[in-house]
Design an enzyme around this catalytic site. Sequence first.
Site, PDB file in Angstrom:
ATOM      1  N   VAL A  83       0.808  -1.226   0.000  1.00  0.00           N
ATOM      2  CA  VAL A  83       0.000   0.000   0.000  1.00  0.00           C
ATOM      3  C   VAL A  83       0.845   1.281   0.000  1.00  0.00           C
ATOM      4  CG1 VAL A  83      -2.014  -1.052   1.125  1.00  0.00           C
ATOM      5  CG2 VAL A  83      -0.211  -0.038   2.540  1.00  0.00           C
ATOM      6  N   LYS A  85       3.715   1.588   2.485  1.00  0.00           N
ATOM      7  CA  LYS A  85       4.289   1.787   3.826  1.00  0.00           C
ATOM      8  C   LYS A  85       5.702   2.339   3.727  1.00  0.00           C
ATOM      9  CE  LYS A  85       3.930  -2.561   4.932  1.00  0.00           C
ATOM     10  NZ  LYS A  85       3.147  -3.053   3.800  1.00  0.00           N
ATOM     11  N   SER A  87       7.261   3.852   1.201  1.00  0.00           N
ATOM     12  CA  SER A  87       7.339   5.214   0.637  1.00  0.00           C
ATOM     13  C   SER A  87       6.949   6.236   1.695  1.00  0.00           C
ATOM     14  CB  SER A  87       6.405   5.358  -0.571  1.00  0.00           C
ATOM     15  OG  SER A  87       6.652   4.330  -1.497  1.00  0.00           O
ATOM     16  N   ASP A 109      10.749  -5.313   7.750  1.00  0.00           N
ATOM     17  CA  ASP A 109       9.989  -6.162   6.824  1.00  0.00           C
ATOM     18  C   ASP A 109      10.966  -7.141   6.170  1.00  0.00           C
ATOM     19  OD1 ASP A 109       8.508  -7.259   4.801  1.00  0.00           O
ATOM     20  OD2 ASP A 109       7.732  -5.360   4.041  1.00  0.00           O
TER      21      ASP A 109
END
Length: 397
Positions: A83, A85, A87, A109
Amino acid sequence: MFSISSSTKPMEVVSYAHSFSSFGHPRSLFKFSSTTFISLKKQPMKSLQVRAVAAPAEATAGFDEMVSGTQRKYYMLGGKGGVGKTSCAASLAVKFANSGHPTLVVSTDPAHSLSDSFAQDLTGGTLVPVEGPYSPLFALELNPEKAKEEFRSATQTSEGSGIKDFMDGMGLGVFAEQLGELKLGELLDTPPPGLDEAIAISKVIQFLESQEYNMFTRIVFDTAPTGHTLRLLSLPDFLDKSIGKILKLRQKIASATSAIKSVFGQEGTPKPDAAEKLERLRERMIKVRELFRDTTSTEFVIVTIPTVMAISESSRLCASLKKEDVPVRRLIVNQILPPSASDCKFCAMKRKDQSRALDMIQNDQELSSLMLVQAPLVDVEIRGVPALQFLGDIVWK
Ligand SMILES: Nc1ncnc2c1ncn2[C@@H]1O[C@H](COP(=O)(O)OP(=O)(O)OP(=O)(O)O)[C@@H](O)[C@H]1O
């Protein structure tokens, strides 16, 4: 509070392409060695010669509050996969650094994209200076797999694996079989999901406690997708209980066996290593739990996109965060189509879908109370510091 459907200002729609490609990278050079940060030279960043095209409405207020104060603050950005995150996390970090905060941005991540986002190689598990912003900005991609390995090596011996060896290592081999019903074997042989990220975060907390990293006043975490976050939240309690049980049991048995051994003259020294490592792990997990719930220093920011699926997932995430007492106050809705005077059929359909999804937020029990931050879909890839600064200036206001 901000209302999406009614308060969006008319915006000038122009292409984003080349908006930030024309200015050069200012060189704010900070050399990093394992122990020191040395400021070599700083030049102010050239002002952006771009128009904020799809600036969202006044509702994105709130950055002033995020940037105020010199005490250290942690921002954790999380949400569904893909979605935006990374950026949003990277653009927030750049904005903090440009606002005078020495900042660290960390990715936990397992599928890192921070390197891609900064267009810089950040792999290797060490702090890498990011060139560009006024104040020092460092980035770190942690390898949660490595962290998991550490846990395995703490609970396994070189000859083999498993609870039996572990208990042997603690001088409790004979009791190993009796521990079956506690399911401790499972815990030690198969680390629970979420442990990798929790260990990664705890490592960051650990090294930030040391003197030389005092300088960082803003820490931004780019976390793993939602499922991971939820498991991570429940993990510290689970581990705390499980490890606590092991250690208590060990203490009880150890005092009983040492009494017997001393009678028969076989007092041996049990290997303390595994127990100590587990105890340390337990303490670190407690710190992670405390950090996630500390309303004075931490905020979890949910990132989503305007689709029914993403918003439904964000609502569930928000409910879980609130249930676990994790401070959550902001919702970023990323990739909103900028207004246009002439939509093609595809764009018109997409816009309708998005507006339906945005309405969902206002009627959602969990999400409607959050401060809404709108981030437009831009027509270039967000890569490199100038692009991130551009996005950050639009999003974080
Ligand atoms: N507002 C935006 N406008 C245009 N492109 C965007 C925007 N936000 C993100 N993107 C693009 O979407 C892609 C995914 O973004 P990003 O890597 O930030 O998502 P993510 O949530 O971190 O993904 P993952 O869960 O896979 O790590 C990237 O190519 C990024 O450049």
